[in-house]
Scaffold this motif. Structure first.
Motif, PDB file in Angstrom:
ATOM      1  N   SER A   1     -78.440   6.608  43.841  1.00 51.34           N
ATOM      2  CA  SER A   1     -77.370   6.770  42.855  1.00 51.34           C
ATOM      3  C   SER A   1     -77.956   7.418  41.608  1.00 51.34           C
ATOM      4  CB  SER A   1     -76.783   5.393  42.522  1.00 51.34           C
ATOM      5  OG  SER A   1     -76.550   5.279  41.136  1.00 51.34           O
ATOM      6  N   PRO A   2     -77.335   8.512  41.099  1.00 50.98           N
ATOM      7  CA  PRO A   2     -77.958   9.185  39.943  1.00 50.98           C
ATOM      8  C   PRO A   2     -78.182   8.241  38.762  1.00 50.98           C
ATOM      9  CG  PRO A   2     -75.810  10.176  40.500  1.00 50.98           C
ATOM     10  CD  PRO A   2     -76.122   9.190  41.573  1.00 50.98           C
ATOM     11  N   PHE A   3     -77.207   7.394  38.483  1.00 49.67           N
ATOM     12  CA  PHE A   3     -77.326   6.496  37.327  1.00 49.67           C
ATOM     13  C   PHE A   3     -78.497   5.534  37.510  1.00 49.67           C
ATOM     14  CE2 PHE A   3     -76.083   2.780  34.740  1.00 49.67           C
ATOM     15  CZ  PHE A   3     -75.822   3.397  33.527  1.00 49.67           C
ATOM     16  N   PHE A   4     -78.561   4.876  38.676  1.00 55.15           N
ATOM     17  CA  PHE A   4     -79.608   3.872  38.872  1.00 55.15           C
ATOM     18  C   PHE A   4     -80.973   4.507  39.097  1.00 55.15           C
ATOM     19  CE2 PHE A   4     -75.803   1.361  39.527  1.00 55.15           C
ATOM     20  CZ  PHE A   4     -76.105   0.265  38.736  1.00 55.15           C
ATOM     21  N   ALA A   5     -80.984   5.711  39.717  1.00 58.54           N
ATOM     22  CA  ALA A   5     -82.271   6.382  39.903  1.00 58.54           C
ATOM     23  C   ALA A   5     -82.882   6.722  38.543  1.00 58.54           C
ATOM     24  CB  ALA A   5     -82.091   7.640  40.757  1.00 58.54           C
ATOM     25  N   VAL A   6     -82.047   7.245  37.640  1.00 60.02           N
ATOM     26  CA  VAL A   6     -82.557   7.596  36.305  1.00 60.02           C
ATOM     27  C   VAL A   6     -82.954   6.332  35.554  1.00 60.02           C
ATOM     28  CG1 VAL A   6     -81.921   8.567  34.061  1.00 60.02           C
ATOM     29  CG2 VAL A   6     -81.332   9.790  36.166  1.00 60.02           C
ATOM     30  N   GLY A   7     -82.127   5.295  35.678  1.00 56.73           N
ATOM     31  CA  GLY A   7     -82.448   4.040  35.004  1.00 56.73           C
ATOM     32  C   GLY A   7     -83.774   3.467  35.487  1.00 56.73           C
TER      33      GLY A   7
ATOM     34  N   VAL B   1     -68.922  10.109  41.696  1.00 52.76           N
ATOM     35  CA  VAL B   1     -69.118  10.698  43.026  1.00 52.76           C
ATOM     36  C   VAL B   1     -70.532  10.397  43.521  1.00 52.76           C
ATOM     37  CG1 VAL B   1     -69.302  12.901  44.251  1.00 52.76           C
ATOM     38  CG2 VAL B   1     -67.379  12.484  42.709  1.00 52.76           C
ATOM     39  N   GLY B   2     -71.487  10.490  42.614  1.00 52.90           N
ATOM     40  CA  GLY B   2     -72.870  10.179  42.991  1.00 52.90           C
ATOM     41  C   GLY B   2     -73.002   8.749  43.494  1.00 52.90           C
ATOM     42  N   GLU B   3     -72.319   7.822  42.806  1.00 52.25           N
ATOM     43  CA  GLU B   3     -72.379   6.417  43.211  1.00 52.25           C
ATOM     44  C   GLU B   3     -71.772   6.245  44.607  1.00 52.25           C
ATOM     45  OE1 GLU B   3     -73.943   4.396  41.043  1.00 52.25           O
ATOM     46  OE2 GLU B   3     -73.850   2.904  42.653  1.00 52.25           O
ATOM     47  N   LEU B   4     -70.635   6.912  44.833  1.00 53.63           N
ATOM     48  CA  LEU B   4     -69.951   6.786  46.122  1.00 53.63           C
ATOM     49  C   LEU B   4     -70.859   7.304  47.242  1.00 53.63           C
ATOM     50  CD1 LEU B   4     -67.336   6.002  47.552  1.00 53.63           C
ATOM     51  CD2 LEU B   4     -66.548   8.351  47.249  1.00 53.63           C
ATOM     52  N   LEU B   5     -71.448   8.485  47.039  1.00 53.26           N
ATOM     53  CA  LEU B   5     -72.273   9.068  48.104  1.00 53.26           C
ATOM     54  C   LEU B   5     -73.555   8.264  48.320  1.00 53.26           C
ATOM     55  CD1 LEU B   5     -71.798  12.873  47.460  1.00 53.26           C
ATOM     56  CD2 LEU B   5     -70.726  11.426  49.194  1.00 53.26           C
ATOM     57  N   SER B   6     -74.021   7.601  47.266  1.00 57.31           N
ATOM     58  CA  SER B   6     -75.260   6.832  47.425  1.00 57.31           C
ATOM     59  C   SER B   6     -75.051   5.634  48.345  1.00 57.31           C
ATOM     60  CB  SER B   6     -75.794   6.371  46.068  1.00 57.31           C
ATOM     61  OG  SER B   6     -75.012   5.310  45.562  1.00 57.31           O
ATOM     62  N   ALA B   7     -73.777   5.301  48.614  1.00 57.85           N
ATOM     63  CA  ALA B   7     -73.517   4.239  49.583  1.00 57.85           C
ATOM     64  C   ALA B   7     -74.004   4.682  50.967  1.00 57.85           C
ATOM     65  CB  ALA B   7     -72.035   3.888  49.618  1.00 57.85           C
TER      66      ALA B   7
END
Ligand SMILES: Nc1nc2c(c(=O)[nH]1)N[C@H]1C(S)=C(S)[C@@H](COP(=O)(O)O)O[C@H]1N2
Ligand SMILES: [Mo]
Length: 523
Positions: free
Chosen positions: A52-58, A39-45
């Protein structure tokens, strides 16, 4: 104690299989985390790929890593450092999520608390990315809220059947809900990734680029500069196999229409250039060999391309650099910074603000639409990709990205040589054997390459004609190989007379040293 044949009304069907229930709980946690990320990835669009939570943390992990962590990542995984980080992060998240699923109870929402805590990390990362605002928190916050709902729904199915339902119904409900949630998470994630990669129209922008005609062309490559020895490094490195090193987990997507270069700081006239304004100038074309400071002795983090670009020195002259400014601090659109000595940029070498690489607009991974290329300096102090900001400043006032993390401030490339052929572990037969490789000392030039076998006397290798001081040179050496196990070593000397040193030092803090050697078994 439970009787072995108790009646079904007394029995909790899931309790018979504690291991299975534990796994179901762990899976619930992992699915809930998947919902958060999907859901985070979708909304980050909507709010920008960096939220995006994943890429922000990465990205935050990358930015917070010390020099030794970069070195470990690059020396272990090479240019596969990004996939390796993604796998590592996924495993770590899955472990936390599984624990969250295992400990979640209706009245003691410990698992939800773990998800919320991970969410806080995500929110922090997202709002502290360069250029991010509070809106960047939205994908993570909404994702975590939905993830907690899913976690509680799934685990509550595992806390024994509600009154009036038997265990089988509960298990079926769990399976249906879990499958549904996993499908939604995956679909949202995939859709989000695709939208993030399409939205900006950057591929269209690149397709529309017309490289202006170049009057001042790169010299043609004379015959003999590229020996085309099978297995050896070619003189020009094709774009698809050109090494890529950067901190960008998602390639920045900057169109020519959005690109600006703001030049400010210790200058007489601040200027902001648009793409059209940049392209109005006469470009030049040069072959220049790039090298990464993280290249180990014998490593392949080096490549040679023909670049089209605009002389950086001319742009500096236009804005009028104040006499006491000794650093050009360049910043890329994703906040990465590079500090380059002004003196080097103005000493007559072909330091370029490049727009094309090997005859095409810069590939996205190599800095589209505009990057720097400076002969003689490692990439981390010179080769800013996706560059949007130039500040004229001083080395005693500013520090760039890798210098803050323990790398040297100036980073001239060290004289290096490498054995390409025969490849490691390649079968070699007795008799004449061609040893071949490459050597570089950008902007000083290679004077001599020598080879020795089993620590015998150094023997001169044959160098290809020099193309320019700024490019690498191939070398070959004919060996009459006797049977047995032998060690071949190579060393280069540059035109300043520096002989490549035998002393082995690691890439930190300003580039590896030592002789490349290869053990060859001759049969
Ligand atoms: N924006 C940005 N530019 C960057 C980097 C980066 O992390 N971000 N890495 C630098 C480093 S360390 C090197 S070696 C070169 C590599 O350029 P390439 O990927 O085109 O080979 O880019 C330089 N420019
Ligand atoms: Mo680098």
């Amino acid at each position: 104690m439970r009787a072995p044949s108790s009646t079904s009304t007394e029995e909790d069907p899931t309790a018979r299989k504690p291991a299975r229930r534990l796994i179901a709980r762990a899976v619930s946690g992992v699915i809930a985390a998947g919902v958060v990320l999907g859901v985070g990835e979708l909304l980050s669009a909507l709010t920008g790929p960096e939220s995006s939570p994943f890429f922000a943390v990465g990205s935050t992990t990358v930015d917070r890593s010390p020099a030794w962590a970069r070195e470990f990542a690059i020396s272990t995984f090479g240019t596969g450092d990004k996939p390796a980080l993604f796998v590592g992060m996924s495993v770590l998240i899955a472990v936390f999520a599984a624990i969250a699923g295992i400990v979640e109870r209706p009245t003691r929402p410990y698992g939800s608390t773990i998800l919320a805590a991970l969410g806080l990390v995500g929110v922090y990362a997202a709002i502290t990315r360069p250029g991010a605002g509070w809106g960047a928190a939205v994908p993570t916050v909404v994702g975590v809220a939905l993830g907690i709902v899913v976690l509680r729904q799934l685990t509550s199915q595992l806390d024994g059947p509600p009154p009036g339902r038997d265990g089988d119904t509960g298990r079926r409900r769990f399976l249906v809900l879990a499958t549904l949630a996993a499908a939604v998470a995956a679909a949202a994630g995939v859709a989000g990734r695709q939208m993030n990669q399409r939205l900006s129209g950057v591929l269209d922008s690149r397709r529309r680029v017309r490289i202006p005609p170049v009057a001042d062309r790169a010299a043609p490559i004379p015959p003999g500069v590229d020996l085309e020895v099978p297995g050896a490094t070619s003189f020009i490195t094709p774009n698809p196999i050109f090494y890529r090193i950067d901190t960008a987990l998602q390639v920045p997507r900057l169109t020519t229409a959005d690109w600006r270069l703001r030049i400010h700081g210790m200058v007489d006239r601040e200027v902001t250039l648009t793409w059209d304004e940049l392209l109005r100038r006469p470009p030049i074309e040069r072959a220049i060999t790039l090298t990464c400071v993280s290249n180990e002795v014998g490593g392949d983090l080096a490549g040679n391309a023909t670049w089209i670009g605009y002389p950086i020195a001319e742009l500096l002259d236009e804005v009028g650099v104040r006499g006491d400014a000794d650093m050009l601090l360049s910043t890329s659109v994703d906040g990465f910074t590079v500090g380059t000595p002004v003196e080097v940029l103005r000493d007559g070498r072909d330091a370029l603000l490049a727009v094309a690489m090997n005859g095409e607009p810069l590939p996205l991974e190599h800095g589209f639409p505009v990057r720097q290329v400076v002969p003689g300096l490692y990439g981390y102090v010179s080769a800013t990709k996706w560059v949007v900001d130039w500040e004229l400043t001083r080395f005693d006032r500013a520090q760039a990205y890798w210098t803050k993390r323990g790398w040297g401030a100036r980073g001239p490339i060290k004289t290096a040589s490498r054995i390409d052929v025969p490849a490691a572990f390649a079968p070699v037969s007795e008799g004449p054997v061609l040893i071949a490789g490459t050597a570089w000392a950008q902007h000083r030039g290679i004077e001599r390459v020598e080879v020795r076998v089993d620590e015998g006397p150094w023997q001169p290798a044959t160098l290809t004609p020099e193309y320019s001081l700024d490019t690498w040179r191939q070398w070959t050496w004919q060996w009459d190989a006797p049977a047995g196990v032998h060690t071949v070593q190579v060393r280069a000397t540059d035109l300043d007379g520096n002989v490549q040193t035998e002393e082995r030092t690691p890439p930190i803090p300003d580039g590896a040293t030592g002789w490349h050697s290869r053990t060859i078994t001759v049969r």
